[in-house]
Design an enzyme around this catalytic site. Structure first.
Site, PDB file in Angstrom:
ATOM      1  N   GLU A  57       0.851  -1.190   0.000  1.00 60.72           N
ATOM      2  CA  GLU A  57       0.000   0.000   0.000  1.00 60.72           C
ATOM      3  C   GLU A  57       0.892   1.246   0.000  1.00 60.72           C
ATOM      4  O   GLU A  57       2.016   1.227   0.531  1.00 60.72           O
ATOM      5  CB  GLU A  57      -0.878  -0.033   1.268  1.00 60.72           C
ATOM      6  CG  GLU A  57      -1.748   1.193   1.444  1.00 60.72           C
ATOM      7  CD  GLU A  57      -2.878   0.985   2.460  1.00 60.72           C
ATOM      8  OE1 GLU A  57      -2.859  -0.016   3.190  1.00 60.72           O
ATOM      9  OE2 GLU A  57      -3.776   1.844   2.511  1.00 60.72           O
ATOM     10  N   GLU A 204     -12.615  -2.359   2.463  1.00 63.29           N
ATOM     11  CA  GLU A 204     -13.234  -2.035   3.766  1.00 63.29           C
ATOM     12  C   GLU A 204     -14.352  -1.010   3.553  1.00 63.29           C
ATOM     13  O   GLU A 204     -14.334   0.085   4.145  1.00 63.29           O
ATOM     14  CB  GLU A 204     -12.186  -1.569   4.777  1.00 63.29           C
ATOM     15  CG  GLU A 204     -11.191  -2.678   5.087  1.00 63.29           C
ATOM     16  CD  GLU A 204     -10.312  -2.445   6.315  1.00 63.29           C
ATOM     17  OE1 GLU A 204     -10.307  -1.327   6.859  1.00 63.29           O
ATOM     18  OE2 GLU A 204      -9.648  -3.411   6.736  1.00 63.29           O
ATOM     19  N   TYR A 278      -7.150  -8.569  11.810  1.00 60.84           N
ATOM     20  CA  TYR A 278      -5.890  -8.226  12.463  1.00 60.84           C
ATOM     21  C   TYR A 278      -5.938  -8.680  13.922  1.00 60.84           C
ATOM     22  O   TYR A 278      -6.982  -8.562  14.579  1.00 60.84           O
ATOM     23  CB  TYR A 278      -5.655  -6.707  12.431  1.00 60.84           C
ATOM     24  CG  TYR A 278      -5.271  -6.190  11.050  1.00 60.84           C
ATOM     25  CD1 TYR A 278      -3.970  -6.353  10.582  1.00 60.84           C
ATOM     26  CD2 TYR A 278      -6.199  -5.562  10.228  1.00 60.84           C
ATOM     27  CE1 TYR A 278      -3.603  -5.877   9.320  1.00 60.84           C
ATOM     28  CE2 TYR A 278      -5.841  -5.086   8.970  1.00 60.84           C
ATOM     29  CZ  TYR A 278      -4.536  -5.247   8.522  1.00 60.84           C
ATOM     30  OH  TYR A 278      -4.165  -4.796   7.282  1.00 60.84           O
ATOM     31  N   GLU A 341      -6.211  -9.163   3.966  1.00 61.51           N
ATOM     32  CA  GLU A 341      -5.385  -8.474   4.980  1.00 61.51           C
ATOM     33  C   GLU A 341      -5.398  -9.318   6.249  1.00 61.51           C
ATOM     34  O   GLU A 341      -6.476  -9.582   6.797  1.00 61.51           O
ATOM     35  CB  GLU A 341      -5.915  -7.057   5.276  1.00 61.51           C
ATOM     36  CG  GLU A 341      -5.698  -6.098   4.125  1.00 61.51           C
ATOM     37  CD  GLU A 341      -6.093  -4.656   4.451  1.00 61.51           C
ATOM     38  OE1 GLU A 341      -5.974  -4.231   5.624  1.00 61.51           O
ATOM     39  OE2 GLU A 341      -6.516  -3.949   3.513  1.00 61.51           O
ATOM     40  N   GLN A 391       1.775  -6.228   5.967  1.00 58.44           N
ATOM     41  CA  GLN A 391       2.011  -5.972   4.575  1.00 58.44           C
ATOM     42  C   GLN A 391       3.395  -6.500   4.222  1.00 58.44           C
ATOM     43  O   GLN A 391       4.131  -6.913   5.101  1.00 58.44           O
ATOM     44  CB  GLN A 391       1.898  -4.479   4.279  1.00 58.44           C
ATOM     45  CG  GLN A 391       0.495  -3.935   4.575  1.00 58.44           C
ATOM     46  CD  GLN A 391       0.208  -2.546   3.971  1.00 58.44           C
ATOM     47  OE1 GLN A 391       0.969  -2.036   3.169  1.00 58.44           O
ATOM     48  NE2 GLN A 391      -0.910  -1.935   4.376  1.00 58.44           N
TER      49      GLN A 391
HETATM   50  O1  AHR Z   1      -3.029  -2.404   6.434  1.00 60.13           O
HETATM   51  C1  AHR Z   1      -3.314  -1.149   6.984  1.00 60.13           C
HETATM   52  C2  AHR Z   1      -4.779  -0.790   6.842  1.00 60.13           C
HETATM   53  O2  AHR Z   1      -5.565  -1.662   7.581  1.00 60.13           O
HETATM   54  C3  AHR Z   1      -5.364  -0.896   5.462  1.00 60.13           C
HETATM   55  O3  AHR Z   1      -5.110   0.249   4.706  1.00 60.13           O
HETATM   56  C4  AHR Z   1      -6.830  -1.016   5.722  1.00 60.13           C
HETATM   57  O4  AHR Z   1      -7.509  -1.721   4.707  1.00 60.13           O
HETATM   58  C5  AHR Z   1      -6.880  -1.737   7.056  1.00 60.13           C
HETATM   59  O5  AHR Z   1      -7.755  -1.148   7.926  1.00 60.13           O
END
Ligand code: AHR
Length: 542
Positions: A57, A204, A278, A341, A391
């Site tokens: 990103e 998202e 996450y 992600e 990432q």
């Molecule tokens: O990976 C960082 C951010 O986390 C991304 O831009 C977003 O899609 C997510 O909330």
């Protein structure tokens, strides 16, 4: 399945004295309280290489400094792209890379990143600061091709009209000379089409991608994908709808209910449903505050190690729940999950390069976390078509850290290297049992599973990957291959006596996997998995 007593007797008979070059293998099977049975005659399906995908990103040091150093840099590069990075990606067989976000994607005009570099506009980046647009679609596609990976582009659904999605597909995929945009692409050095197959339709969309309700997003989605340019047989696009965060299956249901109000054919417009998860809340139930709940990537206690793994283990249920919800609308399960992600997310403070937004230094804990997650994907290969670790470099669960001429492979990158052997293999049903790892959680005993993993077979090459999450106890394990004979075997292990072990620019090889040949005398043997470890057993069957 064999009863435990019979299993132990069989494995003792088969092994005689199992021989190995390292003392960890030399244990009587009867002493084992853990077991792994690999059911070679129960293939579950092929593990898509795309499960081992990546995410990049325009954020912090990911693109600039991480991937793009510029043609005039003294850092070894190929047309401005960091050479060491593409070399490393080739080694781990990187299959696919997602770009340009993330939240950035829904603020990005792809036209800003094409055409002569010195004419590209400077814009305000979603994450702050100025986006110079030196790196755009051509540079990204070239990066993918150098790395041997396929591009996966995320379109802007929040702030660009549907027409621009259409035009971006046209820019990337229309045949040489057939359109004005193909000519623009050619003027930047790429006459031949990019054949970009994977497209995300927003990111998202419940949050930074537009704050839509699932119903509102479904209406937008229908409009964005109703007609997209196609350029011939075998060039179908794979469209990924923006999906839920973690467990939120109300998004999944709301999206499909609204989509299908226009009839069952609408299902054909979706190939993948994205899922993000996450692991960030290490507060042990004290808070759900996004900032206060996070832990530190380098400084942690054993309890934080287990809590992170517990947060990551939720992935298995998340996959199962969304798969079930999907099945209510798509009972044939044509639509797959795309976990584009995933990874741990710590609070700021452990950047390898001070100032790099969302950069954290991954440790052995993150390697164990990542191995555990990839084992989950392998076990659910029929559900997960693609996954992208968040990432790739200089951000969150990075495989690599880089700054100017400095570079190191993180423990996460090392695990990707170990697990590449699963790509394209047949996932095998594998039954694992082990006593749980117990730990102190604020004065009470908590438990986490004692051993997990996955197995795959390609031709005669059997790969078993196993995580022992216990911070201090080895796990002696009886392994049963159900009669299969092994011609040769080796073990590769990533572990350390220090659970905080990690690599840095100054010490890039502080943690590296250790490999050793194994001599096995039969289809059942005993192996001791060291504490806090990720192990790959590579077995060549006779
Ligand atoms: O990976 C960082 C951010 O986390 C991304 O831009 C977003 O899609 C997510 O909330």
């Amino acid at each position: 399945m064999l009863a435990r007593r019979e299993f132990l007797r069989t494995s003792l008979l088969a092994t005689g004295a199992a021989v190995c070059s390292k003392p960890q293998m030399l244990v009587a099977a009867s002493a084992s309280d853990s077991r792994i049975e690999i059911l070679l005659d129960e293939p579950l399906g092929v593990i898509s290489p795309n499960i081992y995908g990546h995410f990049t990103e325009h954020l912090g040091g990911v693109i600039y400094d991480g991937i793009w150093v510029g043609e005039n840099s003294s850092v070894p590069n190929v047309n401005g792209i960091r050479k060491r990075l593409v070399d490393e990606l080739r080694k781990i067989k990187a299959p696919v890379v997602r770009y340009p976000g993330g939240c950035f994607a829904d603020s990005y005009d792809w036209r800003d990143g094409v055409g002569p570099a010195d004419k590209r506009p400077r814009r305000t980046n979603f994450w702050g600061g100025t986006e110079a647009n030196h790196f755009g679609t051509n540079e990204f596609v070239q990066f993918c091709s150098l790395a041997g990976a396929q591009p996966y582009l995320a379109a802007n659904l929040r702030s660009l009209p549907a027409e621009e999605f259409y035009r971006w597909v046209e820019y990337c995929n229309s045949p040489a000379g057939s359109t004005t945009l193909a000519d623009l692409r050619a003027a930047s050095g790429s006459a031949e089409p990019f054949h970009v197959r994977f497209w995300g339709v927003g990111n998202e969309s419940w949050g930074c991608g537009g704050n839509f309700t699932p119903q509102e997003y479904a209406v937008e989605y229908r409009r964005f994908v109703t007609w997209l340019p196609h350029y011939g047989k075998g060039q179908d696009l794979f469209l990924v709808a923006s999906g839920p965060y973690s467990e939120d299956s109300s998004w999944t249901r709301g999206f499909f209910e609204e989509l299908l109000r226009k009839g069952p054919d609408q299902l054909n417009s979706v190939d993948g449903l994205s899922v993000h998860h996450y692991a960030w809340n290490l507060s042990r139930g004290r808070t759900t505050d996004w900032d206060k709940g996070k832990g530190n990537s380098l400084e942690f206690e054993p309890v934080d190690w287990y809590e992170l793994l517990r947060e990551g283990q939720r992935m298995e249920e998340i996959i199962g729940n969304h798969w079930r919800a999907l099945g209510e609308y798509d009972p044939q399960h044509r639509i797959k999950l795309v976990v584009d992600e995933w990874g741990p997310w710590y609070r700021p403070g452990s950047e390898a390069t001070p100032g790099n937004q969302l950069e954290q230094i991954p440790t052995l804990r993150d390697a164990v976390f990542s191995a555990m997650t990839m084992d989950i994907f392998n076990r659910h290969q029929e559900k997960v078509a693609m996954a992208n670790c968040a990432q790739l470099i200089n951000c969150l669960n990075s495989l690599y850290l880089a700054h100017e001429d400095k570079f190191c492979v993180t423990p996460v990158g090392l695990v990707f290297g170990m697990y590449a052997a699963h790509q394209g293999g047949q996932s095998l049903r594998t039954v694992i049992s082990a006593p749980p790892a117990r730990y102190d959680r604020d004065g009470k005993t908590a438990a986490f599973w004692g051993l997990q993993g996955s197995a795959s077979l390609r031709g005669k090459d059997l790969v078993l990957t196993v995580v022992n999450p216990h911070v201090s106890e080895p796990r002696e394990t009886a392994i049963d291959l159900k009669g299969a004979r092994v011609a040769s075997a080796s073990a590769t292990t990533l572990s350390s006596t220090d659970i905080h072990a990690h690599n840095t620019f100054a010490e890039p090889a502080a943690l590296v996997p250790q490999s050793e040949p194994l001599t096995l005398n039969g289809p059942a043997f005993t192996y001791v998995f060291p504490p806090a470890s990720v192990t790959r057993l590579s077995l060549s069957l006779a």
